[in-house]
Design an enzyme around this catalytic site. Structure first.
Site, short mmCIF file in Angstrom:
data_model
loop_
_atom_site.label_atom_id
_atom_site.label_comp_id
_atom_site.label_asym_id
_atom_site.label_seq_id
_atom_site.Cartn_x
_atom_site.Cartn_y
_atom_site.Cartn_z
CD GLU B 130 43.18 -24.24 76.04
OE1 GLU B 130 43.67 -23.78 74.99
OE2 GLU B 130 41.98 -24.46 76.20
CB THR B 183 38.85 -15.65 74.92
OG1 THR B 183 38.80 -16.60 73.86
CG2 THR B 183 38.58 -16.37 76.22
#
Lengths: 311, 311
Positions: B130, B183
């Site tokens: 991530e 994001t």
């Protein structure tokens, strides 16, 4: 039944991560109240012993809460109620003094009327007492006083009150430094805005707190008792707060924080022996400070207000 | 065992009130991955079908997560691992595409090594994937991918991951508008500070959400699914969000919100029939918008990653 004597308990609101949301009910610390039917309609506060508080119904939190209940009665009644209060919880202590009086009054009147109202309705009436006491109809103390155990107030409209499970063998030590903190001052010291990052940590802990109660996980319960938002500000108003908190945690308390808007400080402990150790140490520290104080140990009261005698 | 084929599921993070904290695992939407031992040490990404993603180990989330695991192995091994990915979750969809790859890689490698690591350690390795994908080692998707069901990430150090109960007969409709939301953009649109009053409502709802799962209270579950903090900002990035949400709720969905940082929108539904109704209506609305989209119905996956075949 014409007369009821009840024990109306003290309560701890906020509980670290749960500012304005979480509360719990104490045992052994509380007011005694006698409520009886009288021919005269309405509510009369006939006697208050222990503290100097107003006797006029409209200026008394128990009176105002009782009137709110009577106003919602569907049928006319041809009698009224007289309230006597043996006040043991000092107003301004941070352990729900006004909530105990307000909740006690509506609980007893509801009983004497054969329970026309639900517990949630009683909470609404009792909140009117809180409105008189501090300007806001806050729920965090009246909810645990009426429901017992741990409670969570969900704030969206309509407000919902959840009763949470209680951790086994949990005790609470309440240290009450006898100084005055005005609720208005304790509110004014809070920021209007808070860091999103801290708010995220806080709501993770509220979730963890609820999960810990459901799973009886005392380590998680302890780990959830952090307050990133309110305690850093309000603790400044309480002399020796950091020292008290550090000591309580060193002595094995599961968590320690400000009760309500203070000045009382609560410490959760697993088992009576741990609570006794924490109490002894905190007592020793506070004695050296030349501030008058009281200190109590209480179990978590699972049921809330209790009937002592009925006639 | 030398080779494992797994199904690595998509996940929904944030879940309305639980920004950065709550997540849940899907069923039937996910990647297929085959991981096998090879004589060459280290990690090799041998093949990716379905999407155009980097094959270099250090630039691939599965590769990086696998390397993080190997680095923590106490004993030297004289072999390595080859990873093939049939990528079905589109990167940037908001349903944990990178998390599925990262979590799948460490799950399978751990299995092929006879499980030297705990699930919590695997979550830590997967978070490195991530970190590569979005710059932060976020946990909200890798936790439900590895643990299944609903998860809560408690952010104090050390981070704790809680597995929450699943509401019976719960389905989720995922509408994925095929637009790109970076994001970084979805993060940048968020305020650094939030109103304390709203934060209090939000953390009351996180507590209510957890209580609802433990008590199987679907009405409370629905009532807790409000987001006062993040959705008002991020929803602006998703065309037709308000219309979709209103429609889903009108059709009986228990809640509707942004999955992860979007653009996918989730709707929780009680029972397959309700989910089918919601899906049909949302499909109809989105067809009129000239934006390509996908829509799926999924159960909540209670176990996370599943082994499809082992050799």
């Amino acid at each position: 039944m014409n007369e009821l004597t009840i024990f109306s308990p003290a309560t701890v609101a906020n509980i670290s991560c749960g500012f304005d949301v979480l509360g719990c009910c104490l045992d052994g610390i509380g007011d005694e109240m006698t409520i009886r039917k009288i021919p005269q309609k309405g509510i009369r506060i006939s006697k208050i012993t222990g503290m100097d508080l107003p006797l006029e119904t409209e200026n008394n939190v128990a009176g105002v809460a009782g009137l709110a209940l009577l106003k919602k009665l569907k049928e006319d009644i041809n009698f009224g109620f007289e309230i006597e209060i043996v006040k043991k919880i000092k107003p301004g202590s941070g352990i729900g003094s006004s909530a105990a009086s307000a909740a006690g009054a509506v609980f007893a009147i509801n009983h004497l009327l054969d329970k026309p109202f639900t517990e949630l309705e009683l909470i609404d009436f009792a909140r009117e007492g809180e409105r008189l006491a501090c300007g806001f109809p806050i729920t965090d103390n009246v909810a645990p006083a009426l429901l017992g155990g741990f409670t969570l107030v969900k704030h969206d409209e309509p407000q919902k009150i959840l009763k949470l499970p209680v951790l086994k063998d949990l005790f609470i030590v309440i240290l009450h430094p006898q100084i005055e903190i005005k609720t208005s001052e304790a509110r004014a010291i809070l920021p209007i805005q808070v860091d999103l990052n801290l708010a995220v940590k806080q709501w993770a802990n509220v979730g963890a707190f609820v999960h810990a109660l459901h799973t009886q996980d005392e380590l998680l319960f302890a780990a959830s008792l952090h307050d990133y938002i309110v305690e850093p500000h309000r603790s400044k108003l309480i002399p020796g707060f950091e020292e008290i908190k550090d000591t309580a945690l060193e002595q094995g308390a599961l968590g320690c924080g400000i009760s309500g808007s203070g000045p009382s400080i609560f410490s959760f402990c697993k088992g009576i022996q741990s609570a006794q150790n924490v109490k002894d140490k905190l007592e020793k520290i506070y004695r050296s400070k030349n501030i008058p104080f009281q200190i109590h140990i209480s179990k978590i009261n699972p049921v809330g207000i209790q009937i002592v005698e009925s006639k």
